[in-house]
Write a protein that holds these residues in place. Sequence first.
Motif, PDB file in Angstrom:
ATOM      1  N   ALA A   1      70.101  64.331  64.327  1.00  0.00           N
ATOM      2  CA  ALA A   1      70.888  65.551  64.140  1.00  0.00           C
ATOM      3  C   ALA A   1      71.667  65.519  62.841  1.00  0.00           C
ATOM      4  CB  ALA A   1      71.836  65.749  65.330  1.00  0.00           C
ATOM      5  N   VAL A   2      72.254  64.361  62.520  1.00  0.00           N
ATOM      6  CA  VAL A   2      73.054  64.245  61.294  1.00  0.00           C
ATOM      7  C   VAL A   2      72.179  63.857  60.105  1.00  0.00           C
ATOM      8  CG1 VAL A   2      75.008  63.070  60.203  1.00  0.00           C
ATOM      9  CG2 VAL A   2      75.101  63.624  62.645  1.00  0.00           C
ATOM     10  N   GLY A   3      71.379  62.779  60.266  1.00  0.00           N
ATOM     11  CA  GLY A   3      70.630  62.255  59.138  1.00  0.00           C
ATOM     12  C   GLY A   3      69.484  63.118  58.683  1.00  0.00           C
ATOM     13  N   VAL A   4      68.740  63.723  59.636  1.00  0.00           N
ATOM     14  CA  VAL A   4      67.566  64.527  59.278  1.00  0.00           C
ATOM     15  C   VAL A   4      67.886  66.016  59.275  1.00  0.00           C
ATOM     16  CG1 VAL A   4      65.222  65.165  59.943  1.00  0.00           C
ATOM     17  CG2 VAL A   4      65.947  62.780  60.106  1.00  0.00           C
ATOM     18  N   LEU A   5      68.533  66.506  60.334  1.00  0.00           N
ATOM     19  CA  LEU A   5      68.755  67.949  60.451  1.00  0.00           C
ATOM     20  C   LEU A   5      69.987  68.431  59.713  1.00  0.00           C
ATOM     21  CD1 LEU A   5      67.777  68.620  64.161  1.00  0.00           C
ATOM     22  CD2 LEU A   5      66.352  68.665  62.117  1.00  0.00           C
ATOM     23  N   GLY A   6      70.863  67.520  59.291  1.00  0.00           N
ATOM     24  CA  GLY A   6      71.965  67.916  58.428  1.00  0.00           C
ATOM     25  C   GLY A   6      73.176  68.489  59.126  1.00  0.00           C
ATOM     26  N   GLU A   7      73.364  68.227  60.429  1.00  0.00           N
ATOM     27  CA  GLU A   7      74.566  68.713  61.101  1.00  0.00           C
ATOM     28  C   GLU A   7      75.794  67.934  60.637  1.00  0.00           C
ATOM     29  OE1 GLU A   7      74.453  68.856  65.293  1.00  0.00           O
ATOM     30  OE2 GLU A   7      72.543  69.929  65.388  1.00  0.00           O
ATOM     31  N   PRO A   8      76.967  68.571  60.582  1.00  0.00           N
ATOM     32  CA  PRO A   8      78.200  67.834  60.299  1.00  0.00           C
ATOM     33  C   PRO A   8      78.412  66.762  61.369  1.00  0.00           C
ATOM     34  CG  PRO A   8      78.556  70.198  60.110  1.00  0.00           C
ATOM     35  CD  PRO A   8      77.188  70.015  60.720  1.00  0.00           C
ATOM     36  N   GLU A   9      78.757  65.568  60.935  1.00  0.00           N
ATOM     37  CA  GLU A   9      78.838  64.448  61.872  1.00  0.00           C
ATOM     38  C   GLU A   9      79.882  64.665  62.962  1.00  0.00           C
ATOM     39  OE1 GLU A   9      79.850  59.698  62.066  1.00  0.00           O
ATOM     40  OE2 GLU A   9      79.857  60.733  60.133  1.00  0.00           O
ATOM     41  N   ASP A  10      81.063  65.140  62.591  1.00  0.00           N
ATOM     42  CA  ASP A  10      82.123  65.322  63.585  1.00  0.00           C
ATOM     43  C   ASP A  10      81.708  66.325  64.653  1.00  0.00           C
ATOM     44  OD1 ASP A  10      83.656  63.510  62.236  1.00  0.00           O
ATOM     45  OD2 ASP A  10      84.934  65.013  61.236  1.00  0.00           O
ATOM     46  N   GLU A  11      81.054  67.418  64.219  1.00  0.00           N
ATOM     47  CA  GLU A  11      80.599  68.425  65.171  1.00  0.00           C
ATOM     48  C   GLU A  11      79.538  67.869  66.091  1.00  0.00           C
ATOM     49  OE1 GLU A  11      77.594  72.067  64.788  1.00  0.00           O
ATOM     50  OE2 GLU A  11      79.429  72.364  63.623  1.00  0.00           O
ATOM     51  N   ALA A  12      78.572  67.141  65.524  1.00  0.00           N
ATOM     52  CA  ALA A  12      77.496  66.571  66.343  1.00  0.00           C
ATOM     53  C   ALA A  12      78.048  65.577  67.351  1.00  0.00           C
ATOM     54  CB  ALA A  12      76.460  65.904  65.441  1.00  0.00           C
ATOM     55  N   ARG A  13      78.967  64.719  66.907  1.00  0.00           N
ATOM     56  CA  ARG A  13      79.520  63.715  67.813  1.00  0.00           C
ATOM     57  C   ARG A  13      80.271  64.382  68.974  1.00  0.00           C
ATOM     58  NH1 ARG A  13      81.135  58.311  67.138  1.00  0.00           N
ATOM     59  NH2 ARG A  13      80.838  58.434  64.872  1.00  0.00           N
ATOM     60  N   ALA A  14      81.115  65.372  68.673  1.00  0.00           N
ATOM     61  CA  ALA A  14      81.899  66.027  69.716  1.00  0.00           C
ATOM     62  C   ALA A  14      81.007  66.775  70.702  1.00  0.00           C
ATOM     63  CB  ALA A  14      82.917  66.977  69.082  1.00  0.00           C
ATOM     64  N   CYS A  15      80.021  67.512  70.189  1.00  0.00           N
ATOM     65  CA  CYS A  15      79.154  68.306  71.054  1.00  0.00           C
ATOM     66  C   CYS A  15      78.307  67.430  71.967  1.00  0.00           C
ATOM     67  CB  CYS A  15      78.259  69.206  70.204  1.00  0.00           C
ATOM     68  SG  CYS A  15      79.116  70.567  69.397  1.00  0.00           S
ATOM     69  N   TRP A  16      77.684  66.398  71.387  1.00  0.00           N
ATOM     70  CA  TRP A  16      76.817  65.543  72.192  1.00  0.00           C
ATOM     71  C   TRP A  16      77.611  64.652  73.135  1.00  0.00           C
ATOM     72  CZ3 TRP A  16      71.653  65.631  72.937  1.00  0.00           C
ATOM     73  CH2 TRP A  16      70.904  66.475  72.095  1.00  0.00           C
ATOM     74  N   ARG A  17      78.827  64.238  72.735  1.00  0.00           N
ATOM     75  CA  ARG A  17      79.660  63.466  73.649  1.00  0.00           C
ATOM     76  C   ARG A  17      80.004  64.299  74.881  1.00  0.00           C
ATOM     77  NH1 ARG A  17      81.516  58.105  74.690  1.00  0.00           N
ATOM     78  NH2 ARG A  17      83.008  58.425  76.390  1.00  0.00           N
ATOM     79  N   ALA A  18      80.343  65.568  74.668  1.00  0.00           N
ATOM     80  CA  ALA A  18      80.659  66.441  75.798  1.00  0.00           C
ATOM     81  C   ALA A  18      79.446  66.612  76.706  1.00  0.00           C
ATOM     82  CB  ALA A  18      81.147  67.796  75.296  1.00  0.00           C
TER      83      ALA A  18
ATOM     84  N   LEU B   1      75.717  71.546  71.981  1.00  0.00           N
ATOM     85  CA  LEU B   1      74.738  71.306  70.942  1.00  0.00           C
ATOM     86  C   LEU B   1      75.286  71.772  69.611  1.00  0.00           C
ATOM     87  CD1 LEU B   1      71.631  72.682  72.817  1.00  0.00           C
ATOM     88  CD2 LEU B   1      72.202  70.295  72.460  1.00  0.00           C
ATOM     89  N   GLY B   2      74.913  71.085  68.545  1.00  0.00           N
ATOM     90  CA  GLY B   2      75.282  71.552  67.217  1.00  0.00           C
ATOM     91  C   GLY B   2      74.506  72.799  66.856  1.00  0.00           C
ATOM     92  N   VAL B   3      74.979  73.499  65.822  1.00  0.00           N
ATOM     93  CA  VAL B   3      74.359  74.770  65.432  1.00  0.00           C
ATOM     94  C   VAL B   3      72.909  74.585  65.047  1.00  0.00           C
ATOM     95  CG1 VAL B   3      74.452  76.658  63.790  1.00  0.00           C
ATOM     96  CG2 VAL B   3      76.573  75.714  64.703  1.00  0.00           C
ATOM     97  N   VAL B   4      72.625  73.628  64.150  1.00  0.00           N
ATOM     98  CA  VAL B   4      71.252  73.441  63.687  1.00  0.00           C
ATOM     99  C   VAL B   4      70.356  73.035  64.839  1.00  0.00           C
ATOM    100  CG1 VAL B   4      69.785  72.089  62.150  1.00  0.00           C
ATOM    101  CG2 VAL B   4      72.011  72.857  61.359  1.00  0.00           C
ATOM    102  N   THR B   5      70.821  72.097  65.682  1.00  0.00           N
ATOM    103  CA  THR B   5      70.022  71.664  66.816  1.00  0.00           C
ATOM    104  C   THR B   5      69.797  72.808  67.794  1.00  0.00           C
ATOM    105  OG1 THR B   5      70.913  69.451  66.593  1.00  0.00           O
ATOM    106  CG2 THR B   5      69.866  69.998  68.687  1.00  0.00           C
ATOM    107  N   ALA B   6      70.827  73.631  68.042  1.00  0.00           N
ATOM    108  CA  ALA B   6      70.686  74.739  68.976  1.00  0.00           C
ATOM    109  C   ALA B   6      69.611  75.705  68.513  1.00  0.00           C
ATOM    110  CB  ALA B   6      72.019  75.464  69.122  1.00  0.00           C
ATOM    111  N   VAL B   7      69.635  76.086  67.230  1.00  0.00           N
ATOM    112  CA  VAL B   7      68.611  76.991  66.703  1.00  0.00           C
ATOM    113  C   VAL B   7      67.243  76.353  66.808  1.00  0.00           C
ATOM    114  CG1 VAL B   7      67.805  78.229  64.679  1.00  0.00           C
ATOM    115  CG2 VAL B   7      70.239  78.116  65.162  1.00  0.00           C
ATOM    116  N   ALA B   8      67.160  75.057  66.470  1.00  0.00           N
ATOM    117  CA  ALA B   8      65.878  74.358  66.552  1.00  0.00           C
ATOM    118  C   ALA B   8      65.357  74.334  67.982  1.00  0.00           C
ATOM    119  CB  ALA B   8      66.029  72.937  66.024  1.00  0.00           C
ATOM    120  N   MET B   9      66.262  74.137  68.945  1.00  0.00           N
ATOM    121  CA  MET B   9      65.821  74.116  70.331  1.00  0.00           C
ATOM    122  C   MET B   9      65.309  75.475  70.777  1.00  0.00           C
ATOM    123  SD  MET B   9      68.577  71.672  72.266  1.00  0.00           S
ATOM    124  CE  MET B   9      67.680  71.806  73.812  1.00  0.00           C
TER     125      MET B   9
END
Length: 304
Positions: free
Chosen positions: A80-97, A132-140
């Motif tokens: 999500a962060v390394g390939v899809l480019g999501e902001p790390e803080d957003e990805a961590r918070a969303c996936w932790r929840a 889910l992060g924004v980029v991941t949500a759209v991808a899903m």
Amino acid sequence: MTHGAARRGRVASCPDPAAGPVAAFAHRLWTLKRAAGDPSYDRMRTELGALASKSALSAAARGQRLPSWDTTWEFVRVLAVGVLGEPEDEARACWRAAWERARDGETSPVPAPRRGGRVAVLAVAVAVVLGLGVVTAVAMLRATGPSATPPAPTGPAMTGPAMTGPAMTGSVVADVPPPALALAPLVPGDASEFGGDVTVPDGTQVPAGGRFVKTWELRNTGTVPWVDRSLRREGAFGPGDGCRTPADVPVPETRPGQVVRVSVEVRAPDEPGYCQVYFKMVDRAGRVLLPGTRAVYFFVQVVG
């Protein structure tokens, strides 16, 4: 993947999100992996830098038991962060929840998108709220929607053939503060800073089957000159055969401190929908040079 070049061992199957909260969470991980180009677990560990074993990463997406948070984060961090480019803080918070909801036995299904811009945007917003992060949500949405929404092309055999003719240049990543577990660059002192989109801002409407040139501006903020580098297409999603680009794009030689504008030529798919493609900078041998940084990508809406 062709039938003559099957991977050894069992072929992973998609977890059933209706089988319970653990399976639903594994389905999210499985979909994230497909949206990021479906890299192998070995590549996630060795090249993309996941600090977890290949068996742990594989088990996380099978849905038989909930992975630890540490394993989950390594799965998410490199994709999500390394390939899809999501902001790390957003990805961590969303996936932790989302992980905590699965741990507590809660299920939060993501509604399937229907044809129509407003409904799709609403579905993305709901997916983000559900963890889910924004980029991941759209991808899903692209990857798992009904037949009215074409599935995501993933993996090397599904990213679309390279375009003929001379490849245009493109390049890397936004510079983000290094997290505690971020991988160091392959070459000490290597770094980059994203200057912005010069052409085709994210969300631009492009005609189906049309061609456009995406240009980014970036700066070499490290102490290492960029020589003999290229951008390798890492993942994509979109309707039909997706956006077509060169498989590899040369990066012009850039000395430390220099700003450069780099471009890639794109052919839009023939079907309406959303299209996004990601690139990572590699050396002549194909090694990812900045594994801890975000991929460069473009995101467009294809209209009929």
